[in-house]
Design a protein around this motif. Structure first.
Motif, mmCIF file in Angstrom:
data_model
loop_
_atom_site.group_PDB
_atom_site.id
_atom_site.type_symbol
_atom_site.label_atom_id
_atom_site.label_comp_id
_atom_site.label_asym_id
_atom_site.label_seq_id
_atom_site.Cartn_x
_atom_site.Cartn_y
_atom_site.Cartn_z
ATOM 1 N N LEU A 1 122.042 -39.659 36.398
ATOM 2 C CA LEU A 1 122.116 -38.401 36.171
ATOM 3 C C LEU A 1 121.764 -38.022 38.040
ATOM 4 O O LEU A 1 121.189 -39.232 38.804
ATOM 5 C CB LEU A 1 121.120 -37.257 35.672
ATOM 6 C CG LEU A 1 121.179 -38.126 33.839
ATOM 7 C CD1 LEU A 1 120.138 -36.988 33.673
ATOM 8 C CD2 LEU A 1 122.375 -36.852 33.905
ATOM 9 N N TYR B 1 126.658 -34.775 28.411
ATOM 10 C CA TYR B 1 126.871 -34.281 28.909
ATOM 11 C C TYR B 1 126.914 -32.624 27.812
ATOM 12 O O TYR B 1 127.447 -31.854 28.785
ATOM 13 C CB TYR B 1 127.908 -34.526 30.202
ATOM 14 C CG TYR B 1 127.262 -34.970 31.442
ATOM 15 C CD1 TYR B 1 126.453 -34.708 31.935
ATOM 16 C CD2 TYR B 1 127.441 -37.005 30.875
ATOM 17 C CE1 TYR B 1 125.742 -35.875 32.951
ATOM 18 C CE2 TYR B 1 127.178 -37.186 31.811
ATOM 19 C CZ TYR B 1 126.601 -37.270 32.800
ATOM 20 O OH TYR B 1 126.118 -37.950 33.733
ATOM 21 N N THR C 1 114.674 -30.051 28.181
ATOM 22 C CA THR C 1 115.675 -29.563 26.926
ATOM 23 C C THR C 1 115.806 -27.851 27.886
ATOM 24 O O THR C 1 116.936 -27.326 27.570
ATOM 25 C CB THR C 1 115.039 -28.925 26.119
ATOM 26 O OG1 THR C 1 114.665 -29.708 25.498
ATOM 27 C CG2 THR C 1 115.790 -28.356 24.732
ATOM 28 N N TYR D 1 119.339 -31.231 40.680
ATOM 29 C CA TYR D 1 117.779 -31.197 40.034
ATOM 30 C C TYR D 1 117.163 -31.206 40.549
ATOM 31 O O TYR D 1 116.417 -30.473 39.973
ATOM 32 C CB TYR D 1 117.959 -31.790 38.778
ATOM 33 C CG TYR D 1 119.202 -31.801 37.748
ATOM 34 C CD1 TYR D 1 118.994 -31.151 36.437
ATOM 35 C CD2 TYR D 1 119.927 -32.859 37.700
ATOM 36 C CE1 TYR D 1 120.057 -30.622 35.808
ATOM 37 C CE2 TYR D 1 120.554 -32.281 36.729
ATOM 38 C CZ TYR D 1 121.282 -31.618 36.070
ATOM 39 O OH TYR D 1 122.003 -31.640 34.544
ATOM 40 N N TYR E 1 126.056 -29.916 26.316
ATOM 41 C CA TYR E 1 124.235 -29.293 26.090
ATOM 42 C C TYR E 1 124.269 -27.940 24.788
ATOM 43 O O TYR E 1 123.131 -27.265 25.373
ATOM 44 C CB TYR E 1 124.229 -27.905 27.958
ATOM 45 C CG TYR E 1 124.271 -28.902 29.223
ATOM 46 C CD1 TYR E 1 123.744 -30.544 28.970
ATOM 47 C CD2 TYR E 1 125.071 -28.393 30.333
ATOM 48 C CE1 TYR E 1 123.770 -31.098 30.763
ATOM 49 C CE2 TYR E 1 124.601 -29.135 31.529
ATOM 50 C CZ TYR E 1 124.725 -30.272 31.727
ATOM 51 O OH TYR E 1 124.894 -31.259 32.723
ATOM 52 N N ILE F 1 119.262 -29.843 29.461
ATOM 53 C CA ILE F 1 119.794 -30.520 29.040
ATOM 54 C C ILE F 1 119.661 -30.948 27.234
ATOM 55 O O ILE F 1 118.087 -30.705 26.875
ATOM 56 C CB ILE F 1 119.138 -32.048 30.202
ATOM 57 C CG1 ILE F 1 119.733 -32.512 31.045
ATOM 58 C CG2 ILE F 1 119.455 -33.723 29.430
ATOM 59 C CD1 ILE F 1 118.772 -33.292 31.876
ATOM 60 N N GLU G 1 118.637 -35.999 24.545
ATOM 61 C CA GLU G 1 118.695 -36.327 25.538
ATOM 62 C C GLU G 1 117.353 -36.182 26.506
ATOM 63 O O GLU G 1 117.267 -37.255 27.705
ATOM 64 C CB GLU G 1 119.768 -35.902 26.478
ATOM 65 C CG GLU G 1 121.187 -36.134 25.822
ATOM 66 C CD GLU G 1 121.712 -37.409 25.192
ATOM 67 O OE1 GLU G 1 121.172 -38.476 25.760
ATOM 68 O OE2 GLU G 1 122.589 -37.620 24.632
ATOM 69 N N SER G 2 116.912 -35.153 26.653
ATOM 70 C CA SER G 2 115.515 -34.631 27.410
ATOM 71 C C SER G 2 114.535 -36.238 26.800
ATOM 72 O O SER G 2 113.735 -36.301 27.257
ATOM 73 C CB SER G 2 115.169 -33.170 26.764
ATOM 74 O OG SER G 2 116.206 -32.472 27.412
#
Length: 215
Positions: free
Chosen positions: A28, A152, A74, A33, A154, A79, A83-84
């Motif tokens: 990532l 990816y 999240t 971010y 979301y 994300i 995955e978070s």
């Protein structure tokens, strides 16, 4: 005043290190971010600083930080939930292993016990452990070693399969013990336990990588 400032700075560095390692493991882009990372770390650092004087909830601060991190990934980073959760696990567990290993080295060199070594070398432990993880992340990035199992998409839909169920069970164990990592008095057993947790998480993603199975 100086001690408070140092505590806040070290907390901020801990948070940034967690993000760097977790994001580095899954390719990532940290730069994409950076604003969200800075805001999230400031909020968590200020929160831990304000709560550190309350003995009754001191042991629960790691859990609170973990929950805030998952929620931030999240709903702020957008994300998806699973995955978070996985990113937070990677970052937290890696940092625990790194910091406890550094403490163990100080214990061996100074003859102090865990509590004494942690108190005496607290900031140095954080600095060395974080420096190691940041350096490791940069090396892995340079050598282009990372997992491509991060979805990816979301949306918040989680596909249940054997690997996801096993991952969830491991993550639940990790979260259940985060607030009480001192229950294992032998620091070497503690390092071994968290190391095994991290290896298990990596093993799951290695299996996914080879099989082409993604969340």
């Amino acid at each position: 005043m100086i001690e408070d400032t140092l505590y806040a700075l070290m907390s901020l560095m801990d948070g940034i290190t967690i993000f760097m390692f977790a994001f580095g493991v899954f390719k990532l882009n940290f730069k994409d971010y950076w604003k969200e990372i800075l805001v999230t770390n400031l909020i968590i650092s200020i929160g831990t600083f304000l709560l550190k004087g309350y003995e009754t909830i001191l042991g629960f601060i790691p859990v609170l930080c973990f929950v805030l991190l998952v929620l931030s990934l999240t709903f702020y980073f957008r994300i998806k939930l699973w995955e978070s959760f996985k990113l937070a696990c990677y970052g937290f567990v890696a940092q625990i292993v790194a910091q406890f290993t550094v403490v163990a080295l100080f214990m061996l060199s100074s003859g102090l016990n865990f509590t004494q070594a942690s108190s005496e070398y607290g900031s140095i432990v954080q600095l060395l452990a974080n420096g190691f993880l940041i350096g490791l992340t940069l090396i892995l990035r340079q050598k282009r070693i990372w997992f491509s199992t991060m979805s990816y998409d979301y949306s918040f839909k989680i596909k249940l399969n054997k690997i996801n169920i096993f991952s969830t069970l491991i993550a639940v164990v990790i979260i259940a013990l985060l607030y009480n990592i001192k229950t294992v008095e032998n620091i070497y057993l503690t390092i071994l336990f968290w190391g095994v947790c991290l290896i298990n998480l990596m093993y799951i993603d290695i299996k996914k990588e080879k099989s082409g199975m993604y969340d």
